[in-house]
Design an enzyme around this catalytic site. Structure first.
Site, PDB file in Angstrom:
ATOM      1  CE  LYS A 177     -33.406  59.735  15.926  1.00 19.82           C
ATOM      2  NZ  LYS A 177     -33.847  58.101  16.175  1.00 19.82           N
TER       3      LYS A 177
ATOM      4  CB  SER B 150     -31.644  57.860  20.020  1.00 21.50           C
ATOM      5  OG  SER B 150     -32.209  57.163  18.721  1.00 21.50           O
TER       6      SER B 150
ATOM      7  CB  SER C 286     -34.216  54.834  18.885  1.00 18.86           C
ATOM      8  OG  SER C 286     -33.066  54.749  19.398  1.00 18.86           O
TER       9      SER C 286
HETATM   10  N1  GLN Z   1     -30.636  52.657  22.479  1.00 22.10           N
HETATM   11  C1  GLN Z   1     -30.213  51.885  21.315  1.00 22.10           C
HETATM   12  C2  GLN Z   1     -28.692  52.485  21.253  1.00 22.10           C
HETATM   13  O1  GLN Z   1     -28.248  53.209  21.678  1.00 22.10           O
HETATM   14  C3  GLN Z   1     -30.994  52.078  20.262  1.00 22.10           C
HETATM   15  C4  GLN Z   1     -30.797  53.333  19.369  1.00 22.10           C
HETATM   16  C5  GLN Z   1     -31.547  53.204  18.354  1.00 22.10           C
HETATM   17  O2  GLN Z   1     -32.423  52.399  18.044  1.00 22.10           O
HETATM   18  N2  GLN Z   1     -31.409  54.410  17.549  1.00 22.10           N
HETATM   19  O3  GLN Z   1     -27.993  52.045  20.210  1.00 22.10           O
END
Ligand code: GLN
Length: 473
Positions: free
Chosen positions: A73, A148, A172
């Site tokens: 990532k 994400s 994410s």
């Molecule tokens: N979707 C969640 C957020 O927007 C989790 C993001 C993540 O785990 N990096 O914060």
């Protein structure tokens, strides 16, 4: 040779029926053919081939991940390589050091094939917040891959690498795994070093893998987990990921609201209920447990994670790293214009929200309250795991949704994380398993298992059994 399973590739590499170069070429050609998915921000093609040649020529002992092709990532640092967190503010920034996970992968002869697209600074649930465009779900290009870590998910989903790393602050890894039909695992907080991971919410962030099976996940954890002097928040002893016998008569808890909540897509509910019935019929002890905090999970997560983000992201000021505005007339403008031009909308939202909840007039009302709630949640979860082995729920209330489905309503998007943030708030391990497909739209439905902090090895063993036993054929 089965390209979806590292042990099969490894066997062919070791008996000489294939070479690292041909394995790398196989994945590079899949990447090339599926460029439209926008999963990779950069492919390290020449370098991967050179490394594969070097590994093919290697005599003597081979590393545990010999020839394993992995994608990172774009928030995991790799020395002398670009890393941007999918943000314009870090465009063309080159990392001056490698993260601990990268060091450990390279030490065991893995091959890093590229960096993957994600939501800017890992903030999002659909990958629509990247400064470098959307990632498409390979099963249905009109749908999001989740976020994400959407690029890392699609890279594995569409056979562009064997395994990928993501980061999970509030879901994410697990939510995109659920949307893409993969295994996505968030380790207990403190098992994998965060050194070299671009910070979002430091008390929540964990690095973890996307894979197609538990065996690969276990092997990877073997390599990347374990104490690191660069990360003071880590568990100071190493836990073993060796496979052990699985208890097939366990005690499993579920929270009623995670199944009967109105936000659930009907197929997600039906498949989950059918699974619970099967588990009961197979002799597992299954019980609904009381949990009074469902409505507070998302608020607590967003208050605390944005507070940490506002502080973590203050370093991107146009001076220390990356982008600097060319329109600034004085020092103040260097800061404000660089940040205004460099950050995207969602990141700005969160910096403002986090700064607000930390401001002296509101600190007690928001940040302090959310911290207290985090403590209550941890107590409650510990209590659940003193009686039960696992907590089960769908990973996400829905299957992958279409682009723009949530419009401009950030709260609607935040609710996508309703079932995943609990494990980050409490530091417990959690995994999304690709068990079902919706009969309505044929998209994958992931089931999430959580267990006691640091019981990761048995969670993985049980997950393997769970997939064998309950995955819809
Ligand atoms: N979707 C969640 C957020 O927007 C989790 C993001 C993540 O785990 N990096 O914060």
């Amino acid at each position: 040779m089965d390209f979806s399973n590292y042990s099969s590739i490894q066997a062919s590499l070791l008996n000489g029926t294939t070479s690292c170069v041909s394995v790398v070429n196989h994945f590079l050609s899949n990447i090339e053919k599926q460029k439209h998915l926008n999963a990779f921000l950069e492919v390290f093609d020449q370098e991967a081939i050179e490394r594969a040649k070097m590994l093919d020529a290697k005599t003597g002992d081979k590393g545990k991940l010999y020839g394993m092709v992995i994608a990172l990532k774009d928030n995991i640092c790799y020395k002398n390589h670009k890393v941007s967190a999918s943000s314009k503010i870090l465009e063309n920034y080159i990392s001056i050091y490698s993260s601990t996970v990268v060091e450990r992968l390279l030490c065991e002869d893995a091959i890093i094939i590229g960096r993957t697209n994600c939501d800017e600074f890992a903030m999002g649930s659909s990958n629509e917040n990247s400064a470098y465009g959307n990632v498409l779900n390979a099963l249905d290009n009109k749908k999001v891959p989740g976020g994400s870590s959407g690029g890392s998910a699609v890279a594995v989903q569409a056979d562009m690498c064997i395994l990928s790393l993501g980061s999970d602050t509030g879901g994410s890894i697990r939510q995109p795994a659920s949307f893409c039909g993969l295994v996505g695992y968030k380790p207990s907080y403190g098992l994998v070093s965060r050194y070299g991971l671009i910070a979002y919410g430091s008390s929540f962030d964990q690095i973890g893998p996307f894979s197609k099976n538990i065996e690969d996940t276990r092997l990877l954890m073997h390599v990347i987990s374990g104490a690191d002097e660069h990360d003071a928040t880590m568990l100071q002893k190493n836990i073993s990921f060796d496979k052990t016998a699985v208890n097939t008569k366990t005690k499993i808890a579920y929270i009623k609201d995670t199944i009967y909540n109105d936000a659930l897509e009907p197929q997600v509910r039906e498949k989950t209920i059918a699974l619970l019935e099967k588990l009961k019929a197979d002799g597992h002890e299954l019980e609904a447990v009381g949990f009074d905090y469902m409505d507070y999970l998302i608020p607590a997560y967003y208050v605390l994670s944005t507070a940490e983000a506002s502080s973590n992201l203050s370093r991107f000021d146009g001076v220390h790293y990356g982008y600097r505005s060319t329109n600034a007339q004085n020092m103040d403008q260097v800061y404000t214009k660089s940040r205004t031009e460099g950050f995207g909308k969602e990141v700005k939202n969160r910096i403002m929200l986090g700064t607000f909840v930390l401001s002296s007039g509101y600190y007690d009302a928001y940040y302090g309250k959310a911290q207290k709630l985090r403590r209550l949640l941890t107590d409650n979860i510990n209590q659940i795991f003193s009686k039960y082995d696992y907590l089960i729920m769908p990973t996400s209330p829905t299957t992958a949704f279409e682009f723009d489905a949530k419009g401009d309503d950030p709260v609607a998007m935040y609710l996508a994380d309703i079932f995943t943030v609990l494990s980050n708030l409490t530091g417990t391990p959690a995994i999304s398993l690709p068990l079902f497909k919706s009969n309505e739209n044929n998209m994958p439905i992931g089931i999430q298992l959580m267990s006691k902090k640091y019981s990761d090895a048995s969670l993985l063993d049980f997950s393997e059994y769970f997939i064998e036993q309950y995955q819809e054929k």
